[in-house]
Design an enzyme around this catalytic site. Structure first.
Site, PDB file in Angstrom:
ATOM      1  N   LYS A 168      76.799  31.365 -28.931  1.00 41.78           N
ATOM      2  CA  LYS A 168      77.321  31.655 -27.589  1.00 41.78           C
ATOM      3  C   LYS A 168      78.700  31.009 -27.476  1.00 41.78           C
ATOM      4  O   LYS A 168      78.826  29.789 -27.452  1.00 41.78           O
ATOM      5  CB  LYS A 168      76.390  31.110 -26.503  1.00 41.78           C
ATOM      6  CG  LYS A 168      76.833  31.504 -25.102  1.00 41.78           C
ATOM      7  CD  LYS A 168      75.887  30.974 -24.039  1.00 41.78           C
ATOM      8  CE  LYS A 168      76.189  31.583 -22.684  1.00 41.78           C
ATOM      9  NZ  LYS A 168      77.602  31.514 -22.285  1.00 41.78           N
TER      10      LYS A 168
ATOM     11  N   GLU B  30      83.843  38.298 -27.323  1.00 40.03           N
ATOM     12  CA  GLU B  30      84.296  37.112 -26.591  1.00 40.03           C
ATOM     13  C   GLU B  30      85.594  36.640 -27.238  1.00 40.03           C
ATOM     14  O   GLU B  30      85.691  36.534 -28.470  1.00 40.03           O
ATOM     15  CB  GLU B  30      83.238  36.012 -26.684  1.00 40.03           C
ATOM     16  CG  GLU B  30      83.462  34.866 -25.736  1.00 40.03           C
ATOM     17  CD  GLU B  30      82.639  34.972 -24.457  1.00 40.03           C
ATOM     18  OE1 GLU B  30      82.776  34.091 -23.597  1.00 40.03           O
ATOM     19  OE2 GLU B  30      81.858  35.933 -24.324  1.00 40.03           O
TER      20      GLU B  30
ATOM     21  N   PHE C 248      80.431  41.331 -30.799  1.00 40.40           N
ATOM     22  CA  PHE C 248      78.976  41.224 -30.952  1.00 40.40           C
ATOM     23  C   PHE C 248      78.206  42.475 -30.555  1.00 40.40           C
ATOM     24  O   PHE C 248      76.994  42.541 -30.736  1.00 40.40           O
ATOM     25  CB  PHE C 248      78.418  40.014 -30.196  1.00 40.40           C
ATOM     26  CG  PHE C 248      78.819  39.925 -28.735  1.00 40.40           C
ATOM     27  CD1 PHE C 248      78.294  40.788 -27.791  1.00 40.40           C
ATOM     28  CD2 PHE C 248      79.708  38.955 -28.325  1.00 40.40           C
ATOM     29  CE1 PHE C 248      78.644  40.689 -26.460  1.00 40.40           C
ATOM     30  CE2 PHE C 248      80.070  38.842 -26.988  1.00 40.40           C
ATOM     31  CZ  PHE C 248      79.544  39.716 -26.054  1.00 40.40           C
TER      32      PHE C 248
ATOM     33  N   ARG D 169      85.131  40.863 -17.905  1.00 44.23           N
ATOM     34  CA  ARG D 169      83.815  41.162 -17.318  1.00 44.23           C
ATOM     35  C   ARG D 169      83.951  41.585 -15.856  1.00 44.23           C
ATOM     36  O   ARG D 169      83.042  42.200 -15.297  1.00 44.23           O
ATOM     37  CB  ARG D 169      82.872  39.959 -17.454  1.00 44.23           C
ATOM     38  CG  ARG D 169      83.335  38.698 -16.781  1.00 44.23           C
ATOM     39  CD  ARG D 169      82.343  37.569 -16.988  1.00 44.23           C
ATOM     40  NE  ARG D 169      81.103  37.852 -16.284  1.00 44.23           N
ATOM     41  CZ  ARG D 169      79.909  37.466 -16.714  1.00 44.23           C
ATOM     42  NH1 ARG D 169      79.791  36.789 -17.836  1.00 44.23           N
ATOM     43  NH2 ARG D 169      78.825  37.736 -16.015  1.00 44.23           N
TER      44      ARG D 169
ATOM     45  N   ARG E 144      84.671  36.950 -21.857  1.00 46.08           N
ATOM     46  CA  ARG E 144      83.942  38.108 -22.358  1.00 46.08           C
ATOM     47  C   ARG E 144      84.765  39.361 -22.088  1.00 46.08           C
ATOM     48  O   ARG E 144      85.277  39.556 -20.974  1.00 46.08           O
ATOM     49  CB  ARG E 144      82.585  38.201 -21.668  1.00 46.08           C
ATOM     50  CG  ARG E 144      81.669  39.270 -22.256  1.00 46.08           C
ATOM     51  CD  ARG E 144      80.290  39.142 -21.657  1.00 46.08           C
ATOM     52  NE  ARG E 144      79.413  40.218 -22.076  1.00 46.08           N
ATOM     53  CZ  ARG E 144      78.161  40.340 -21.643  1.00 46.08           C
ATOM     54  NH1 ARG E 144      77.653  39.453 -20.808  1.00 46.08           N
ATOM     55  NH2 ARG E 144      77.402  41.350 -22.053  1.00 46.08           N
TER      56      ARG E 144
ATOM     57  N   LYS F 155      70.029  33.151 -22.806  1.00 49.16           N
ATOM     58  CA  LYS F 155      71.023  32.167 -23.250  1.00 49.16           C
ATOM     59  C   LYS F 155      70.401  30.779 -23.264  1.00 49.16           C
ATOM     60  O   LYS F 155      69.580  30.434 -22.421  1.00 49.16           O
ATOM     61  CB  LYS F 155      72.253  32.201 -22.341  1.00 49.16           C
ATOM     62  CG  LYS F 155      71.951  31.990 -20.863  1.00 49.16           C
ATOM     63  CD  LYS F 155      73.190  32.196 -20.007  1.00 49.16           C
ATOM     64  CE  LYS F 155      72.850  32.115 -18.516  1.00 49.16           C
ATOM     65  NZ  LYS F 155      74.025  32.327 -17.649  1.00 49.16           N
TER      66      LYS F 155
ATOM     67  N   GLU G  77      72.485  34.492 -31.881  1.00 46.51           N
ATOM     68  CA  GLU G  77      73.893  34.392 -32.255  1.00 46.51           C
ATOM     69  C   GLU G  77      74.587  33.305 -31.448  1.00 46.51           C
ATOM     70  O   GLU G  77      74.124  32.914 -30.365  1.00 46.51           O
ATOM     71  CB  GLU G  77      74.614  35.725 -32.087  1.00 46.51           C
ATOM     72  CG  GLU G  77      74.737  36.194 -30.664  1.00 46.51           C
ATOM     73  CD  GLU G  77      75.319  37.604 -30.549  1.00 46.51           C
ATOM     74  OE1 GLU G  77      75.391  38.317 -31.564  1.00 46.51           O
ATOM     75  OE2 GLU G  77      75.686  37.990 -29.423  1.00 46.51           O
TER      76      GLU G  77
ATOM     77  N   ARG H 165      70.417  42.116 -15.464  1.00 42.43           N
ATOM     78  CA  ARG H 165      70.044  40.795 -15.969  1.00 42.43           C
ATOM     79  C   ARG H 165      68.540  40.804 -16.215  1.00 42.43           C
ATOM     80  O   ARG H 165      67.755  41.083 -15.324  1.00 42.43           O
ATOM     81  CB  ARG H 165      70.395  39.698 -14.959  1.00 42.43           C
ATOM     82  CG  ARG H 165      70.237  38.280 -15.495  1.00 42.43           C
ATOM     83  CD  ARG H 165      70.429  37.240 -14.384  1.00 42.43           C
ATOM     84  NE  ARG H 165      71.732  37.307 -13.778  1.00 42.43           N
ATOM     85  CZ  ARG H 165      72.824  36.730 -14.259  1.00 42.43           C
ATOM     86  NH1 ARG H 165      72.754  36.035 -15.376  1.00 42.43           N
ATOM     87  NH2 ARG H 165      73.989  36.835 -13.633  1.00 42.43           N
TER      88      ARG H 165
END
Length: 557
Positions: free
Chosen positions: A251, A301, A340, A271, A256, A423, A249, A417
């Protein structure tokens, strides 16, 4: 329980750099508190992290360095200027307070030992005070503590007020200590924290209800959780093949957000888990029109756009920071929200695979063109790589950053993570680092800090210097940055300054190299300041582990 018992723990933590030793110290103390005063456990857990409130709480003490220095000066009988000079000399408000207390000329005649409960009660009272003469009332509650404090207690009290404990304890250490103290499997404690983002609550439930109680903790709309984080993709083909197939998708280069509906209330969190609903009232309006009137948590976002094209990220920050004239800014900086993911809809759904969560999201969102839309995405198999490549090129052409490559089978993992979400950007990877020092410029820039000393964090949350960054700033951004850091200057020596860590910058670089002169053992070649990251907090800066990983990977190529 007396405050000096907690202070002894702080001293023990400060005396070692070894994480296992810190964990053992904390586990012993949390176990003791749990046995003797279990009602204090939640409070003590937060205080051990140098916090007064959970990270998502909107409450704050409202006491800055200037007001704190005034209170210290009153407690020890010196001028505020003397406190400021001592702080410049030591580079730390806690050390400054400790040294001034040791020289104290004004002796308190009726001091009595401070309890942990009293410290917490007074801090909470300070947080609730507002309106006329609020600062004077806050100082009264603070003075009640400082006037009875020993030099060492004053050191940690003042640090706690600014939430800068500096004993090298991060969330991971506290989490492991809770597991150790109450015999809970580490993964259970970690998950409970992931879902509640409240370490005090986790400790309390672990003590009172054990593993079974922790397993029952879950998401609740109204309480934000840390976002799932992305790693850098090694390339579209490699990433898609490793996943079997992938959801790719666009970015988006914006802010965010996590949007919560609980009852009739809609909250927008960044965030950093800051509630920015008042600064972005139109987002709540879009959500009201486009999503059901059910409890939910969705993620997306927000970008600033004009004529259908994204505009500078800095405009987005202006909107988020705005406290006044919000209505005027709505027309000046129009916003679009791209959703998203969904974490909660009537019930928690974060354990569902992404492909199912996306279907849920699509079923509940009624797009509001130009205002609220679903993220643009494609499903890509190893045989259809060109679909991802086309999306990447279309995203870049559309003014966006690149694409995300997501494992369709992955659950949502708050704060983690990993390789389940990657990304891929058009530009080289950057680092988010915090400013800890600087050097004033020369000539026409002599009144501005022109070079900034940047730091990252190790596994214990300790800051380690990495490199200076001096290029990439135009005159306007340089002026804005200087104005941001001037109030944070702790000490000056010639043209060199030491700065309280608070301001995060995004730094681009050509290469990571080994450097024995740096505290990290590494440095950056040709570092360039890309932008001020007001949307990132100190706990979100990059880590030594990431630097080591990037360096190791660069040696293979």
């Amino acid at each position: 329980m007396l405050y000096h018992e907690l202070v002894r723990v702080y001293q023990d933590l400060d005396s070692t750099t070894k994480r296992l030793e810190k964990t053992a110290i904390l586990a012993d103390f949390l176990g003791k508190v749990g046995d003797e005063e279990p009602e204090l456990l939640s409070v003590v857990t937060l205080l051990c992290m140098g916090r007064i409130f959970p990270t998502w709480s909107e409450e704050e003490l409202g006491i800055g360095a200037k007001l704190l220095m005034k209170a210290i000066s009153m407690a020890v009988g010196v001028s505020p200027e003397d406190v400021e000079n001592q702080m410049r000399e030591t580079g730390d408000v806690g050390l400054a307070a400790e040294e001034l207390y040791q020289k104290k000329s004004q002796v308190t005649l009726f001091s009595r030992p401070i309890t942990i409960e009293k410290v917490y009660q007074n801090l909470m009272k300070m947080a609730t005070i507002s309106g006329n003469r609020a600062q004077f009332k806050k100082i009264d509650f603070l003075m009640e503590l400082l006037s009875s404090a020993s030099p060492t207690e004053a050191k940690y009290l003042t640090r706690t007020v600014l939430e800068e404990l500096r004993v090298g304890v991060g969330e991971g250490t506290i989490r492991d200590a809770i597991s150790q103290a109450f015999k809970i499997p580490q993964e259970v404690t970690e998950r409970a924290h992931m879902l509640t983002n409240d370490m005090g609550l986790v400790a309390e439930v672990a003590r009172m209800q054990g593993e079974e109680g922790l397993r029952k903790l879950t998401l609740k709309p109204g309480k934000p959780v840390k976002p799932m984080l992305a790693q850098l993709s090694p390339g579209i083909k490699t990433s898609v093949e490793e996943m079997g197939w992938a959801i790719c998708e666009t970015k988006y280069d914006g802010i965010r957000v996590q949007i919560h509906r609980h009852g009739e209330k809609i909250d927008v969190f960044t965030r950093r888990l800051e509630n920015v609903s008042e600064a972005l009232p139109e987002i709540a309006d879009y959500v009201e029109k486009s999503l059901p009137h059910e409890d939910f948590i969705v993620e997306g976002e927000i970008i600033a756009s004009r004529d259908g094209k994204p505009i500078s990220f800095q405009y987005m920050l202006q909107r988020v920071r705005r406290k006044y004239d919000v209505e005027q800014m709505i027309s000046k900086v129009p916003l679009t929200l791209y959703l998203f993911d969904v974490l909660y809809y009537k019930r928690p759904v974060l354990d569902e695979p992404l492909k199912k969560r996306r279907k849920i999201l699509e079923s509940i969102v009624k797009p509001y063109p130009g205002k609220l839309e679903l993220s643009r995405q494609v499903k890509v198999t190893p045989e259809e790589i060109e679909m991802a490549t086309d999306l990447f090129e279309a995203s870049i052409t559309g003014g966006h950053e690149g694409i995300m490559i997501k494992d369709p089978h992955a659950p949502y993992m708050p704060g983690i993570r990993g390789k389940k979400m990657l990304k891929l950007k058009a530009e080289p990877e950057t680092l988010d680092l915090v400013v800890v020092g600087g050097t004033y410029g020369k000539g026409k820039r002599a009144h501005l800090i022109g070079s900034y000393l940047m730091a990252l964090q190790d596994e214990n949350g300790q800051l380690l210097t990495l490199a200076y960054a001096a290029t990439g700033l135009d005159d306007q951004t340089l002026l804005e940055l200087s104005e941001m850091v001037e109030p944070l200057i702790i000490s000056k020596k010639g043209r060199e300054v030491k700065i309280e860590p608070s301001v995060v910058l995004e730094i681009a670089f050509s290469e990571i190299v080994e450097s024995p002169e740096s505290e990290t053992g590494y440095s950056l070649r040709f570092p360039v300041v890309k932008r001020i990251r007001s949307d990132r907090g100190l706990d979100e800066i990059d880590t030594l582990e990431r630097i080591q990983s990037i360096f190791k990977n660069s040696q293979k190529s």
